[in-house]
Structure formats: structure tokens, C-alpha cells
Design an enzyme around this catalytic site. Structure first.
Site, PDB file in Angstrom:
ATOM      1  N   GLU A  39      32.890  46.331  43.802  1.00 61.32           N
ATOM      2  CA  GLU A  39      32.741  45.846  45.164  1.00 61.32           C
ATOM      3  C   GLU A  39      32.456  47.085  46.017  1.00 61.32           C
ATOM      4  O   GLU A  39      33.233  48.047  45.960  1.00 61.32           O
ATOM      5  CB  GLU A  39      34.061  45.198  45.591  1.00 61.32           C
ATOM      6  CG  GLU A  39      33.904  44.207  46.695  1.00 61.32           C
ATOM      7  CD  GLU A  39      35.253  43.661  47.165  1.00 61.32           C
ATOM      8  OE1 GLU A  39      36.174  43.524  46.332  1.00 61.32           O
ATOM      9  OE2 GLU A  39      35.355  43.387  48.365  1.00 61.32           O
ATOM     10  N   ARG A 265      44.485  47.005  32.899  1.00 58.65           N
ATOM     11  CA  ARG A 265      44.075  47.990  33.908  1.00 58.65           C
ATOM     12  C   ARG A 265      44.651  49.345  33.570  1.00 58.65           C
ATOM     13  O   ARG A 265      45.739  49.430  33.009  1.00 58.65           O
ATOM     14  CB  ARG A 265      44.743  47.598  35.231  1.00 58.65           C
ATOM     15  CG  ARG A 265      43.928  46.890  36.226  1.00 58.65           C
ATOM     16  CD  ARG A 265      44.780  46.588  37.442  1.00 58.65           C
ATOM     17  NE  ARG A 265      44.195  47.237  38.609  1.00 58.65           N
ATOM     18  CZ  ARG A 265      43.125  46.762  39.217  1.00 58.65           C
ATOM     19  NH1 ARG A 265      42.547  45.663  38.796  1.00 58.65           N
ATOM     20  NH2 ARG A 265      42.625  47.374  40.267  1.00 58.65           N
ATOM     21  N   LYS A 275      42.430  50.875  46.094  1.00 57.66           N
ATOM     22  CA  LYS A 275      41.439  51.329  47.071  1.00 57.66           C
ATOM     23  C   LYS A 275      42.011  51.271  48.480  1.00 57.66           C
ATOM     24  O   LYS A 275      41.653  52.074  49.329  1.00 57.66           O
ATOM     25  CB  LYS A 275      40.188  50.446  46.999  1.00 57.66           C
ATOM     26  CG  LYS A 275      39.159  50.959  46.020  1.00 57.66           C
ATOM     27  CD  LYS A 275      37.861  50.208  46.195  1.00 57.66           C
ATOM     28  CE  LYS A 275      37.651  49.277  45.038  1.00 57.66           C
ATOM     29  NZ  LYS A 275      36.456  48.449  45.151  1.00 57.66           N
TER      30      LYS A 275
HETATM   31  P1  ATP Z   1      40.267  46.370  44.984  1.00 53.31           P
HETATM   32  O1  ATP Z   1      41.152  47.600  44.907  1.00 53.31           O
HETATM   33  O2  ATP Z   1      39.373  46.352  46.179  1.00 53.31           O
HETATM   34  O3  ATP Z   1      40.933  45.090  44.646  1.00 53.31           O
HETATM   35  P2  ATP Z   1      39.148  46.829  42.407  1.00 53.31           P
HETATM   36  O4  ATP Z   1      39.931  48.059  42.167  1.00 53.31           O
HETATM   37  O5  ATP Z   1      39.352  45.616  41.580  1.00 53.31           O
HETATM   38  O6  ATP Z   1      39.177  46.440  43.897  1.00 53.31           O
HETATM   39  P3  ATP Z   1      36.336  46.544  42.082  1.00 53.31           P
HETATM   40  O7  ATP Z   1      35.270  47.293  42.780  1.00 53.31           O
HETATM   41  O8  ATP Z   1      36.411  45.086  42.283  1.00 53.31           O
HETATM   42  O9  ATP Z   1      37.654  47.275  42.435  1.00 53.31           O
HETATM   43  O10 ATP Z   1      36.335  46.877  40.553  1.00 53.31           O
HETATM   44  C1  ATP Z   1      35.185  46.869  39.743  1.00 53.31           C
HETATM   45  C2  ATP Z   1      35.589  46.680  38.317  1.00 53.31           C
HETATM   46  O11 ATP Z   1      36.445  47.730  37.910  1.00 53.31           O
HETATM   47  C3  ATP Z   1      36.338  45.390  38.112  1.00 53.31           C
HETATM   48  O12 ATP Z   1      35.820  44.746  36.953  1.00 53.31           O
HETATM   49  C4  ATP Z   1      37.751  45.814  37.894  1.00 53.31           C
HETATM   50  O13 ATP Z   1      38.401  44.943  37.022  1.00 53.31           O
HETATM   51  C5  ATP Z   1      37.586  47.203  37.291  1.00 53.31           C
HETATM   52  N1  ATP Z   1      38.753  48.025  37.606  1.00 53.31           N
HETATM   53  C6  ATP Z   1      39.245  48.291  38.823  1.00 53.31           C
HETATM   54  N2  ATP Z   1      40.370  49.035  38.752  1.00 53.31           N
HETATM   55  C7  ATP Z   1      40.589  49.249  37.432  1.00 53.31           C
HETATM   56  C8  ATP Z   1      41.604  49.942  36.685  1.00 53.31           C
HETATM   57  N3  ATP Z   1      42.624  50.562  37.307  1.00 53.31           N
HETATM   58  N4  ATP Z   1      41.511  49.951  35.341  1.00 53.31           N
HETATM   59  C9  ATP Z   1      40.493  49.335  34.716  1.00 53.31           C
HETATM   60  N5  ATP Z   1      39.514  48.668  35.356  1.00 53.31           N
HETATM   61  C10 ATP Z   1      39.555  48.611  36.697  1.00 53.31           C
HETATM   62 MG    MG Z   2      38.113  43.727  42.548  1.00 54.44          MG
END
Ligand code: ATP
Ligand code: MG
Length: 567
Positions: A39, A265, A275
Site C-alpha cells: 500500500e 509476519r 507503518k
Molecule cells: P500497514 O502497516 O499499513 O497495515 P502493511 O505493513 O500490511 O501495512 P502493506 O503495504 O499492506 O503493509 O504490505 C505489503 C505486503 O507486505 C503485504 O502482503 C503484507 O502482508 C506484507 N508484510 C507487511 N509487513 C510484513 C511483515 N512484518 N512480515 C512479512 N510480511 C509483511
Molecule cells: Mg496491509
């Protein structure tokens, strides 16, 4: 496996790769397609790197493709600048989406048409309840939800209202479009989830074309289907959304049948991955920006001097599991960085807190250059010449006037080795009016050129040094963990756990001349001090270096004791 590591020579194995292997073997899938779907509302962090390495990694291993798709369905928080930063970070990490760059917003017209399709099929309705009422009607984990009084609107009425939502007739929040599934479903995500909301906000890419926007749930699976994604890999918090993902794909005339798989995660000790928190740190000025070298962002790690290859190595060692999210020790990431830099970083000499040394028996005005090894781990890196002269700088810490028993470095009357140079003995100590040591007088043994005594006598310490006449003054920034505790925010406001000593700026450092004009990002080992890299804040005549890491490897010790990546 007791640790989160896999042996380096083994091909990675995990349930996702097993699933893909099975799907290919059974002919369910002919060409693997994955996507990384950020995002654009912030910068990528090391957690995202896990997802990037997994998505691009499996696509590469199975001869498939991986798309970069921006999930840009929330215009109030998204910016073009983030899109560009994310692209740069994914490329830096070493991955290439080729021509497969997509945006959920490219599908807005198609998604709208599919929303009307659901309405026509009696599977979606316009609801006038407020957000608060919707939450209230939704029920809880133990209580079923209640039907909205607007749930039984006719198809015509729903179509009319939805079209007027699109036309901009209603203010933000006045109405939403909801799927008509089951208000008593055990899974709350199936209790008539919201598909569209009214948002009179300009979108970074579609501008004012829309004032209704699809939710993540409505956009994601359908975008997967449009792009022909076969394996939609996301993190565990989406597990409960999978039934909705499947319901939408099954009830819409989508061109393909993607499937969602969830994995754990990454959480890392001593830092944060949210974020929202990272944004707070930036906005409150607690760090210098998204690329502050203390941040867990890819931009921050890059500026800190962490090579992309070390992050890929780290990501490859992480468990891809279906069970709960694990906290990985920061020390394990640091271990991967040191392991790589030890092999690749050239050695240089730099004095961070200089103390002047005058070699009294070295002829005034004379000088010479001595041969120094660039990297003992890599013979091909060769040697360089380092200038030596009568006046030098050594590290202030390497001298003690009145040393305790276990201090083996320089002290009055004691002999030590200057690396690649000579044995020197301290003969006198000069102090200022306050009694502070400002200069040492030494004598050198000309017979020890290169650092060895022909008579075989030994010294207990080898010090690094820089010739005063040739020294390049520089600024060096030392970093520590951004947070004091391994689990920031676990016990109150995360801001209260910030480490007040996470940055120390040393502005009077002295570097050997080979460090005079480094390229930004160049990684070096300052002998005895750690790994450093050139920062873009440098000016033409004044380098600035960031300490990537010190030399001490804590993880190697944790592992030797049989520890695991999960504390
Ligand atoms: P937010 O903090 O805004 O909820 P997010 O961390 O999920 O967002 P996105 O930009 O939606 O951020 O993430 C993009 C992709 O990265 C998604 O498929 C998410 O599952 C993956 N992702 C985000 N954080 C992690 C993490 N800590 N470990 C593994 N994958 C991650
Ligand atoms: Mg997300």
C-alpha cells in the site's frame, strides 16, 4: 527445525513451496504467478523484505513471474512519492518485476462493474447505517450480527443508490455498499462486509475521477484474478479474510481462480514494523526521516550500509510458517550483515577520538608509505600504501596513563605495535592546564618496520593509527538500537521506549587518505572498530560515515549456546 535457519546449500522448503510443487505436479497450475502488493502509504521495512523475498523468490525458483502491485485503494493516506520510493527499494533489494507493474486503481472501472454484478445478483446492497451502527449490528465473536434495516432493498433501488454514490450525490460516510452474505456467520468477515465507501478525496493516480473507493477485501482478490495470480501470499492476519476472498472470486465472473495462502509476519526485536509508528517517529522528528539509519526501513538500512544481499540472506533464513508470528532477534540480522561484510568490506584505518602521538626519534620532515592488506578474507583485494610520519593520531581509548591489570594497550613506558608500521614505546605524556592528556611522546624501533621485531620480542597490543600530516578530517555517526527494550511499546507508549543514546555524532575523526572521497554507500571495515559506510551528507572536503555495526557478533554466541531465533 529448532532454529529459524536453514542450511545455506539446501533449497528452501516450506509449506508454500510444497503447495506450489504439488499444484504444478497435479497440473492445477501451469505457470506460477505471485505478487508483492504494498500500500503506498509509507516506506517499505524489513518485514516487507520477507514478503518480497518470498514472492519474488518462489516465482524465480519455479520459473514463474512476480508482479509489483500497488494496493492503492485508500487515497487519503497514499502518495506518489511513496510509490517511487517503494519501486526504488524493491529494485535495490535485487528484484525485477519486468513489465508486471500494476495498480489496484487500474481496475477501478472493472471493480465497479463487478459491484453492480453483485447487486444485480442480489448479493450486495447499499446500506445507510453509519459506521458506528454497522459495527454495532455486526455482533461479536460470541453473538451473531443483526440484519441492517436496509438489507432487503430491491435490486433497482440498490443500483440507483450505488450509481448516485458514484455520481457524488452523497457526503462521505453517508452510505456504503455491502456484500449480502450472512449476518450470523461464525466468521465476522462474512457478516455483510463493506465493499465500497464514499470518500471525496483526490487519488494520487485517478485524481477526482472517483468519490467511491473499493475496500481492500473487494479490490485484492479481484486484482489477483485480473492479473492471473496463482498463489496470493499474504500474512496471517488475512487468514480470516480468506473465506471472503473465496466468496468474491466464486460469485464474480472473474477470469481466473487465484488462491490465498498466509504465512507468519516478521517481527524483529528492538524495533517496530508498524507503518503507523514509523510514521509517528518521522512526523514527530524523533528520527531524521524515513531513511534515518536507525529505522528498520529498507531506505534506512541501505543508508546505514546494510547490503541488500545481507537482507536477502536474512530473509532466506526465516521460517515461512503457518503458525503464529515469531519475534526474531535483531542479533540474527546483524549476524547476516557481519558475515557478508567480513568477506566483502575492505579494511581501512580511522581514528574516531584522536590523541596525537609524536615519534621523537623519527626524523622531522621525513615520511614513508607502508603496505597494508585490504582484506585478509579476500586475497584478490590486494594491498594499498598507507603514509606514515613523525606525527600520528591514535585512539584516545588506546592509551591509559595509569592502566589497570588487564589493559594491554599503550601506557607510559610500554611498547605496542602500530598496525603495518613499527613498534613504539611511550616515553612521555603531555597534558593541558586541566590535566587532560593532549599528546603522547613515543620512540619507535626502526628495526620493526612492517610490524615485526627481528629479535622475536612480542607486544601485547596492535593499534590502528593515522598519519597526522595526511589525515582526512571527517564526521562519523555511531548508531545503537532505536529502542531500549526488545519489545517496544509492550508496556505503554512506544515513544517512551526510544533509546536516547541511539545516535552519537563524532565530528573530529581522522581517516587515512584512502577514505578521502568515498562513494555514497561504500562499505568498509574500520580496523578494530566495525563496519562503516559513506553517507550522502558528505561534502567535497569532508566525508561523513555511518557505523553500520560494531565487530562483536552476539548472535554467534546465542547460537553456540543452542539458542533459537525466537526468544
Ligand atoms: P500497514 O502497516 O499499513 O497495515 P502493511 O505493513 O500490511 O501495512 P502493506 O503495504 O499492506 O503493509 O504490505 C505489503 C505486503 O507486505 C503485504 O502482503 C503484507 O502482508 C506484507 N508484510 C507487511 N509487513 C510484513 C511483515 N512484518 N512480515 C512479512 N510480511 C509483511
Ligand atoms: Mg496491509
Amino acid at each position: 527445525m529448532s532454529t529459524a535457519e536453514t542450511a545455506g546449500d539446501e533449497r528452501p522448503r516450506d509449506f508454500i513451496r510444497e503447495t506450489i510443487r504439488d499444484d504444478l505436479a497435479a497440473g492445477r497450475v501451469t505457470a506460477v504467478a505471485t505478487r508483492f502488493p504494498p500500500e503506498p502509504n509509507g516506506y517499505l521495512h524489513i518485514g516487507h523484505a520477507k514478503s518480497i523475498c518470498l514472492n519474488f523468490g518462489v516465482a524465480g525458483e519455479f520459473g514463474g513471474r512476480c508482479h509489483l502491485r500497488f494496493d492503492d485503494t485508500n487515497p487519503t493516506r497514499e502518495e506518489l512519492a511513496y510509490i517511487e520510493a517503494i519501486k526504488a527499494d524493491v529494485r535495490w533489494l535485487g528484484f525485477d518485476w519486468g513489465r508486471h507493474l500494476y495498480f489496484a486503481s487500474d481496475n477501478f472501472e472493472q471493480l465497479y462493474a463487478w459491484a453492480e454484478h453483485l447487486i444485480t445478483a442480489g448479493l450486495a446492497y447499499v446500506d445507510d447505517l453509519t459506521a458506528e451502527e454497522i459495527r454495532d449490528y455486526r455482533g461479536t465473536l460470541t453473538e451473531p450480527g443483526r440484519d441492517s434495516p436496509y438489507r432487503d432493498r430491491t435490486v433497482d433501488e440498490n443500483l440507483d443508490l450505488f450509481r448516485r454514490m458514484r455520481a457524488g450525490e452523497f457526503p462521505d460516510g453517508a452510505r456504503v455498499l455491502r456484500a449480502r452474505i450472512d449476518m450470523a456467520a461464525g466468521n465476522i468477515n462474512l457478516r455483510d462486509p463493506v465493499l465500497y465507501r464514499i470518500l471525496h478525496a483526490a487519488h494520487p493516480r485517478t485524481g477526482d475521477a472517483w468519490c467511491i473507493y473499493p475496500t481492500y477485501d473487494f479490490a485484492h482478490g479481484q486484482s489477483d484474478a485480473i492479473e492471473g495470480i496463482t498463489h496470493s501470499l499474504c500474512t496471517l492476519e488475512f487468514e480470516d479474510h480468506r473465506p471472503l476472498y473465496d466468496w468474491l472470486v466464486e460469485n464474480l465472473p472473474v477470469p481466473a481462480r487465484p488462491r490465498q495462502y498466509e504465512f507468519s509476519r516478521l517481527a524483529l526485536s528492538h524495533t517496530v514494523m508498524s507503518k503507523r509508528v514509523l510514521m509517528r517517529l518521522v512526523e514527530a522528528g524523533r528520527v531524521a526521516g524515513w531513511d534515518d539509519p536507525r529505522m528498520p526501513t529498507l531506505a534506512g538500512l541501505r543508508r546505514r550500509g546494510v547490503p541488500a544481499a545481507a537482507i536477502r540472506d536474512f530473509a532466506g533464513r526465516l521460517a515461512i510458517s503457518k503458525t503464529s508470528d515469531s519475534v526474531v532477534e535483531m542479533a540474527m540480522l546483524e549476524h547476516c550483515i557481519r558475515e557478508l561484510l567480513n568477506r566483502t568490506a575492505e579494511r581501512r584505518m580511522a581514528v574516531l577520538r584522536p590523541l596525537k602521538v609524536v615519534i621523537e626519534n623519527y626524523p622531522e620532515g621525513a615520511g614513508e608509505t607502508l603496505e597494508a592488506v585490504n582484506n585478509p578474507e579476500d586475497a584478490a583485494a590486494g594491498t594499498r600504501r598507507v603514509p606514515f610520519g613523525r606525527e600520528l593520531y591514535i585512539e584516545r581509548d588506546d592509551f591509559m596513563e595509569d592502566p589497570p591489570k588487564k589493559f594491554f594497550r599503550l601506557a607510559p613506558g610500554r611498547e605496542v605495535r602500530l598496525r603495518y608500521a613499527y613498534f613504539v614505546t611511550c616515553t612521555d605524556v603531555i597534558k593541558d592546564a586541566d590535566g587532560e592528556v593532549i599528546e603522547l611522546r613515543c620512540r619507535y624501533d626502526p628495526e620493526t618496520r612492517g610490524g615485526n621485531a627481528p629479535d622475536g620480542r612480542k607486544v601485547k597490543a596492535t593499534l590502528h593509527w593515522v598519519s597526522a600530516a595526511h589525515a582526512v578530517p571527517a564526521e562519523v555517526r555511531l548508531y545503537e538500537n532505536l529502542f531500549t527494550r526488545p519489545d517496544p511499546g509492550a508496556d505503554g507508549d512506544v515513544m517512551d521506549d526510544l533509546n536516547p543514546a541511539s545516535l552519537e555524532v563524532l565530528s573530529d575523526c581522522m581517516l587515512e587518505p584512502a577514505l578521502a572521497s568515498p562513494a555514497t554507500g561504500d562499505a568498509v571495515q574500520f580496523e578494530r572498530l566495525g563496519y562503516f559506510c559513506a553517507d550522502p551528507d558528505a561534502t567535497a572536503d569532508r566525508p561523513v560515515f555511518n557505523r553500520t555495526l560494531g565487530l562483536r557478533d552476539v548472535w554467534a554466541k546465542i547460537r553456540a549456546k543452542g539458542g533459537s531465533a525466537r526468544p
